[in-house]
Design a protein around this motif. Structure first.
Motif, PDB file in Angstrom:
ATOM      1  N   PHE A  92       6.645   4.746   7.357  1.00  0.00           N
ATOM      2  CA  PHE A  92       6.302   3.318   7.374  1.00  0.00           C
ATOM      3  C   PHE A  92       7.320   2.529   8.196  1.00  0.00           C
ATOM      4  N   SER A  93       8.594   2.796   7.989  1.00  0.00           N
ATOM      5  CA  SER A  93       9.647   2.047   8.685  1.00  0.00           C
ATOM      6  C   SER A  93       9.636   2.305  10.188  1.00  0.00           C
ATOM      7  N   ASN A  94       9.312   3.535  10.581  1.00  0.00           N
ATOM      8  CA  ASN A  94       9.378   3.896  11.991  1.00  0.00           C
ATOM      9  C   ASN A  94       8.109   3.583  12.776  1.00  0.00           C
ATOM     10  N   VAL A  95       6.966   3.471  12.062  1.00  0.00           N
ATOM     11  CA  VAL A  95       5.686   3.279  12.748  1.00  0.00           C
ATOM     12  C   VAL A  95       5.197   1.845  12.681  1.00  0.00           C
ATOM     13  N   ASN A  96       5.371   1.191  11.530  1.00  0.00           N
ATOM     14  CA  ASN A  96       4.848  -0.170  11.366  1.00  0.00           C
ATOM     15  C   ASN A  96       5.529  -1.126  12.341  1.00  0.00           C
ATOM     16  N   THR A 117      19.350   7.454  -4.550  1.00  0.00           N
ATOM     17  CA  THR A 117      18.116   6.783  -4.118  1.00  0.00           C
ATOM     18  C   THR A 117      17.944   5.460  -4.839  1.00  0.00           C
ATOM     19  N   ALA A 118      18.194   5.474  -6.157  1.00  0.00           N
ATOM     20  CA  ALA A 118      18.051   4.242  -6.936  1.00  0.00           C
ATOM     21  C   ALA A 118      19.029   3.168  -6.457  1.00  0.00           C
ATOM     22  N   LEU A 119      20.255   3.562  -6.175  1.00  0.00           N
ATOM     23  CA  LEU A 119      21.283   2.603  -5.758  1.00  0.00           C
ATOM     24  C   LEU A 119      21.042   2.063  -4.353  1.00  0.00           C
ATOM     25  N   SER A 120      20.398   2.870  -3.502  1.00  0.00           N
ATOM     26  CA  SER A 120      20.188   2.458  -2.101  1.00  0.00           C
ATOM     27  C   SER A 120      18.753   2.030  -1.824  1.00  0.00           C
ATOM     28  N   PHE A 121      17.933   1.965  -2.884  1.00  0.00           N
ATOM     29  CA  PHE A 121      16.523   1.624  -2.707  1.00  0.00           C
ATOM     30  C   PHE A 121      16.406   0.195  -2.190  1.00  0.00           C
ATOM     31  N   ASP A 122      15.795   0.053  -1.008  1.00  0.00           N
ATOM     32  CA  ASP A 122      15.722  -1.264  -0.375  1.00  0.00           C
ATOM     33  C   ASP A 122      14.633  -1.248   0.686  1.00  0.00           C
ATOM     34  N   GLU A 123      14.106  -2.426   0.978  1.00  0.00           N
ATOM     35  CA  GLU A 123      13.074  -2.554   2.006  1.00  0.00           C
ATOM     36  C   GLU A 123      13.548  -2.013   3.345  1.00  0.00           C
ATOM     37  N   GLU A 124      14.826  -2.195   3.668  1.00  0.00           N
ATOM     38  CA  GLU A 124      15.341  -1.824   4.986  1.00  0.00           C
ATOM     39  C   GLU A 124      15.842  -0.388   5.056  1.00  0.00           C
ATOM     40  N   ASN A 125      15.864   0.306   3.946  1.00  0.00           N
ATOM     41  CA  ASN A 125      16.304   1.703   3.943  1.00  0.00           C
ATOM     42  C   ASN A 125      15.160   2.586   4.435  1.00  0.00           C
ATOM     43  N   ASP A 126      15.341   3.212   5.586  1.00  0.00           N
ATOM     44  CA  ASP A 126      14.253   4.020   6.160  1.00  0.00           C
ATOM     45  C   ASP A 126      14.241   5.460   5.649  1.00  0.00           C
ATOM     46  N   GLY A 127      15.200   5.816   4.783  1.00  0.00           N
ATOM     47  CA  GLY A 127      15.186   7.131   4.156  1.00  0.00           C
ATOM     48  C   GLY A 127      15.783   8.252   4.978  1.00  0.00           C
ATOM     49  N   GLN A 143      10.421  14.712  -1.529  1.00  0.00           N
ATOM     50  CA  GLN A 143      10.467  14.646  -0.071  1.00  0.00           C
ATOM     51  C   GLN A 143       9.294  13.819   0.459  1.00  0.00           C
ATOM     52  N   SER A 144       8.112  14.031  -0.103  1.00  0.00           N
ATOM     53  CA  SER A 144       6.947  13.239   0.298  1.00  0.00           C
ATOM     54  C   SER A 144       7.176  11.762  -0.011  1.00  0.00           C
ATOM     55  N   PHE A 145       7.810  11.482  -1.135  1.00  0.00           N
ATOM     56  CA  PHE A 145       8.132  10.113  -1.545  1.00  0.00           C
ATOM     57  C   PHE A 145       8.986   9.418  -0.491  1.00  0.00           C
ATOM     58  N   ILE A 146      10.024  10.108  -0.035  1.00  0.00           N
ATOM     59  CA  ILE A 146      10.934   9.526   0.970  1.00  0.00           C
ATOM     60  C   ILE A 146      10.265   9.450   2.338  1.00  0.00           C
ATOM     61  N   GLU A 147       9.491  10.476   2.695  1.00  0.00           N
ATOM     62  CA  GLU A 147       8.845  10.498   4.008  1.00  0.00           C
ATOM     63  C   GLU A 147       7.835   9.368   4.169  1.00  0.00           C
ATOM     64  N   LEU A 148       7.189   8.964   3.084  1.00  0.00           N
ATOM     65  CA  LEU A 148       6.256   7.832   3.148  1.00  0.00           C
ATOM     66  C   LEU A 148       6.966   6.577   3.645  1.00  0.00           C
ATOM     67  N   LYS A 149       8.133   6.290   3.086  1.00  0.00           N
ATOM     68  CA  LYS A 149       8.891   5.105   3.501  1.00  0.00           C
ATOM     69  C   LYS A 149       9.437   5.275   4.909  1.00  0.00           C
ATOM     70  N   SER A 150       9.908   6.477   5.226  1.00  0.00           N
ATOM     71  CA  SER A 150      10.453   6.736   6.559  1.00  0.00           C
ATOM     72  C   SER A 150       9.396   6.525   7.634  1.00  0.00           C
ATOM     73  N   LEU A 177       0.845  -1.197   0.000  1.00  0.00           N
ATOM     74  CA  LEU A 177       0.000   0.000   0.000  1.00  0.00           C
ATOM     75  C   LEU A 177       0.882   1.249   0.000  1.00  0.00           C
ATOM     76  N   MET A 178       1.937   1.213   0.822  1.00  0.00           N
ATOM     77  CA  MET A 178       2.886   2.332   0.874  1.00  0.00           C
ATOM     78  C   MET A 178       3.593   2.499  -0.465  1.00  0.00           C
ATOM     79  N   ARG A 179       4.026   1.383  -1.061  1.00  0.00           N
ATOM     80  CA  ARG A 179       4.715   1.463  -2.359  1.00  0.00           C
ATOM     81  C   ARG A 179       3.777   2.000  -3.445  1.00  0.00           C
ATOM     82  N   GLY A 180       2.505   1.636  -3.383  1.00  0.00           N
ATOM     83  CA  GLY A 180       1.542   2.159  -4.342  1.00  0.00           C
ATOM     84  C   GLY A 180       1.418   3.673  -4.241  1.00  0.00           C
ATOM     85  N   SER A 181       1.411   4.186  -3.004  1.00  0.00           N
ATOM     86  CA  SER A 181       1.358   5.640  -2.799  1.00  0.00           C
ATOM     87  C   SER A 181       2.610   6.307  -3.364  1.00  0.00           C
TER      88      SER A 181
END
Length: 323
Positions: A311-315, A252-262, A302-309, A216-220
């Motif tokens: 998600f990583s900190n709250v989920n 961003t492309a090189l470091s894009f990963d599930e575990e990267n909290d941004g 910035q909104s793009f990165i904050e969505l992942k950040s 859902l986060m990735r879709g956003s």
């Protein structure tokens, strides 16, 4: 002709149900096999909830049929009145999955012209055996978590490629391919979301919504990327203005990963904001409009990165979740 796993499980469940019913010397043993076929859902939870709903609705159907048959008689007209009463009640109580199955069982009361204890036990055993056989066969499911993780890898690879191509596309007015790649990525995410939902329904307990929320986060994020692609096509600035943004997109492309909290990317973004603030003011209206679009592009990123950040900190199921 391909025979799938569900087809095999359906056939086995039906045979087991009928064999048990015959072993117990129940009347209408084939009904147990039919019930098994109709009770085998796509997931464990679907089968469980469907089975429980049918057991409850059989009690309701029996009461309604008892009233109708005793008042009107054991005839087709009485069965029609039963349906007129039972179907709306089943809909009202949200047990519609039991309408067809239990109406078939009710015909046994009609044929036997009886509501004897022995017949009542017979019908409830037929239903229980059919549902039980379906639950037994559905206890084995393919490893959906593995499939979801494979989809996750595909999604992240597509993200990396899209962001990398975006970094190389400044000064290009035609972003048709990027838009097409965006659509492809969104379709892949929707497919992954479907698999993630099935994975959640395959667990009776310990439900983990991580993958559903992840996709859902990735879709956003894809929707934000689509806006960035549309906006970038309208930006026409000298490379000295876009170079910093290009470098950040590459990183961003090189470091894009599930575990990267941004976190690091947001710090780099702050540095870019400071860099642009220190630049000389625009010389003309055209440059002003283009730099305004670039600023809007930065805000979207910035909104793009904050969505992942976020998600990583709250989920609570995220590997990077903070207490």
């Amino acid at each position: 002709m391909r025979i799938g796993l569900r087809t095999i499980k359906t056939a086995i469940a039906s045979v087991i149900a009928m064999m048990i019913a015959e072993f117990l010397q129940l009347n209408y043993p084939t009904a147990a096999g039919v019930i098994a076929i109709l009770s085998l859902g796509n997931t464990k939870k679907d089968s469980l909830y469907t089975g429980l709903g049918r057991i409850f609705s059989l009690g309701l159907a029996t009461v309604v049929a008892f009233v109708c048959f005793h008042i009107i008689g054991y005839n087709p007209f009485a069965f029609g009145i039963y349906l007129l009463l039972f179907i709306p009640l089943a809909v009202k109580l949200k047990v519609t999955e039991g309408i067809v199955v239990n109406s078939v069982l009710v015909t046994h009361y009609l044929v036997e012209q009886s509501f004897s204890v022995q017949l009542l036990i017979n019908e409830f055993l037929l239903l229980t055996i059919g549902v039980g056989a379906a639950l037994l066969l559905n206890s084995y499911m393919p490893n959906r978590e593995k499939m979801v993780k494979e989809e996750q890898i595909v999604v992240e690879d597509l993200f990396r490629k899209l962001i990398w191509d975006l970094s190389k596309s400044f000064q290009q007015l035609d972003n048709t391919q990027l838009s097409a790649d965006c659509e492809k990525l969104m379709k892949t995410i929707r497919s992954a979301q479907t698999k993630a939902k099935l994975l959640s329904k395959d667990r009776y307990f310990d439900v983990n919504p991580y993958f559903e929320e992840y996709f859902l986060m990735r879709g956003s994020q894809v929707r934000i990327l689509k806006d960035m692609i549309d906006l970038q096509a309208k930006i026409s600035l000298d490379a000295k203005y876009t170079k910093q943004m290009q470098l950040l997109l590459e990183k961003t492309a090189l470091s894009f990963d599930e575990e990267n909290d941004g976190t690091q990317l947001l710090e780099d973004l702050d540095a870019i904001y400071m860099f642009y603030q220190a630049l000389q003011l625009p010389d003309n209206r055209k440059e002003f409009e283009n730099r305004a679009r670039l600023f809007q592009f930065l805000q979207s990123f910035q909104s793009f990165i904050e969505l992942k950040s976020e998600f990583s900190n709250v989920n609570p199921f995220s590997k990077n979740a903070k207490n």
